[in-house]
Design a protein around this motif. Structure first.
Motif, PDB file in Angstrom:
ATOM      1  N   ILE A 187      -4.231  11.751  41.382  1.00  0.00           N
ATOM      2  CA  ILE A 187      -4.796  10.722  42.268  1.00  0.00           C
ATOM      3  C   ILE A 187      -3.886  10.610  43.480  1.00  0.00           C
ATOM      4  O   ILE A 187      -2.698  10.303  43.363  1.00  0.00           O
ATOM      5  CB  ILE A 187      -4.894   9.345  41.570  1.00  0.00           C
TER       6      ILE A 187
ATOM      7  N   ALA B  59      -5.651   3.343  39.109  1.00  0.00           N
ATOM      8  CA  ALA B  59      -6.329   3.985  40.237  1.00  0.00           C
ATOM      9  C   ALA B  59      -6.265   3.118  41.489  1.00  0.00           C
ATOM     10  O   ALA B  59      -6.021   3.608  42.601  1.00  0.00           O
ATOM     11  CB  ALA B  59      -7.782   4.283  39.876  1.00  0.00           C
TER      12      ALA B  59
ATOM     13  N   TRP C 121     -15.075   6.845  38.330  1.00  0.00           N
ATOM     14  CA  TRP C 121     -14.431   7.861  39.176  1.00  0.00           C
ATOM     15  C   TRP C 121     -15.380   8.369  40.254  1.00  0.00           C
ATOM     16  O   TRP C 121     -14.965   8.632  41.384  1.00  0.00           O
ATOM     17  CB  TRP C 121     -13.904   9.011  38.316  1.00  0.00           C
TER      18      TRP C 121
END
Length: 428
Positions: A3, A388, A414
């Protein structure tokens, strides 16, 4: 998954509430006739509840509605005094704790199975009630599998209010099915009131009447009631909206659409928390909110009624001015992970100043996080999503193991993260 820090921008159609979905599908299965529950996403937890209700005799058909949304057509009327076999609850605490008293009320011989940490999550509240009624059940060391072999009786049920509200909700589903009247007495103050409000609201929509005192210490449930089939649309989930609202607080530009301003969901508390920190909420449409954060300052946040918000609140506290304390968080120790330990461990890897102190988190905020951590989601969907969002304010990219865990509640997370500009790369 790699990420990379990125700027998130755009509008998210917030997914439907998992809590409401469980409740509506269960009520539909208990009603004779056909109900259509709309605006469903097929998260792992919802799949577990659907499969469990099918084992108990409901006829359920899942049909596409729009992109990544489904209609669930339910023909209810569950089997009574039959052998339901095994119900695999996967890792869904709601499925397990809601269906146990329903199977017991029907008198079905049922074996409840689970996976992961669900095998060890406590069911002592039910065991104590069963023993008082001399209800036959079998378990080994108070762990799953659990075999039910008796039939629940109407009467008085005493339990603590400071345990998971799922136990109370499970009884509220089941007790109207019994011939006699019942009362639930809470021996301590109720926590997670919003979840009980959701249960009452859904039961009323399906024709079940519940009496209760203003403080919920006594809940009266008439026996011999009949659930009535109805069509029900699931409202958007404030638990999931919280991730995007916090992203906006951290400098991203994300609007959350589809929200019910008048929702009874406990995690709607995220709106009040953001405002208490100094954030500005703007409703750009009747169901769409955006957040602007000029200078957020840490406060003490009591999460007794909204424990699922803790992972993303810890991220927020790590990136605002001053000290944030998250208190009354004991139940976070027995979720899909020990969430206090999990979020503390992973945020520390990013350079956050966060400390566990008993059942509290104490966080000293800062402008940015360094990143470059090899992170672990601890097999917990809310930890994965929180990390995230945290990465959007890191200087370096992070690797996340266990990213697949989001399928438990938000399988499209996602995809939607990328749609907003999030940069991810699946490795291996």
């Amino acid at each position: 998954m790699l990420i990379t820090p990125s700027f998130l921008q755009g509008k998210i159609q917030v997914p439907p509430s998992k809590s409401v979905s469980h409740r509506a599908i269960i009520c539909a299965a208990l009603a004779k006739g056909e109900s259509i529950i709309s605006n469903i996403i097929l998260s792992d937890d919802i799949k577990a509840t659907i499969a469990g209700l099918k084992n108990l005799g409901a006829q359920i058909e899942v049909l596409p509605e729009t992109v990544n949304r489904y209609l669930v057509k339910v023909r209810g009327g569950l089997k009574v005094d039959e052998k339901a076999g095994e119900i695999d609850c996967w890792e869904s605490g709601s499925t397990l704790r809601f269906l146990i008293p329903i199977a017991a009320a029907l008198g079905n011989e049922t074996v409840f199975m689970g996976r992961g940490r669900l095998i060890d999550r406590p069911l002592n509240i039910y065991y104590e009630l069963f023993e008082k009624q001399k209800f036959p059940y079998q378990t080994s060391s108070n762990k799953l599998p659990l075999c039910l072999q008796g039939k629940l009786q109407a009467g008085e049920y005493k339990l603590r209010g400071d345990v998971s509200s799922q136990f109370i909700t499970g009884l509220m589903f089941a007790l109207p099915l019994l011939a006699g009247d019942s009362k639930i007495f809470l021996t301590s103050e109720l926590q997670s009131k919003g979840y009980i409000d959701l249960t009452i609201q859904t039961l009323q929509a399906f024709g079940i009447k519940i009496g209760y005192t203003a403080d919920y210490q006594t809940i009266d449930i008439k026996g011999g009631q009949q659930y009535k089939c109805t069509d029900y649309r699931i409202e958007a989930d404030y638990s999931q909206a919280a991730f995007w609202l916090v992203a906006a607080c951290l400098g991203n530009e994300v609007q959350c659409a589809g929200l019910n301003k008048d929702s009874l969901q406990a995690d709607k508390a995220i709106l009040d928390i953001i405002q208490s920190l100094g954030g500005e909420l703007i409703w750009v449409a009747s169901d769409t909110v955006l957040c602007r954060a000029h200078k957020l300052t840490g406060i003490t946040i009591d999460v007794g009624d909204c424990p699922d918000l803790v992972p993303i609140l810890a991220v927020l506290g790590s990136l605002i001015q001053g000290e944030t304390k998250i208190v009354n968080a004991a139940r976070l120790r027995i979720k899909e992970s020990d969430r206090l330990a999990a979020i503390t461990s992973e945020l520390k890897k990013l350079g956050a100043q966060i400390v566990e102190s008993g059942d509290e988190l104490i966080i000293c905020g800062q402008q940015k996080l360094l990143g470059a951590g090899e992170l672990d989601a601890w097999a917990d969907h809310r930890i994965a999503m929180a990390l995230a969002i945290a990465t959007t304010r890191c200087e370096l990219a992070n690797t996340l193991n266990g990213w697949q865990s989001v399928s438990k509640s938000y399988p499209d997370f996602w995809q939607e993260y990328q749609s907003l500009g999030g940069k991810i790369q699946q490795e291996g």
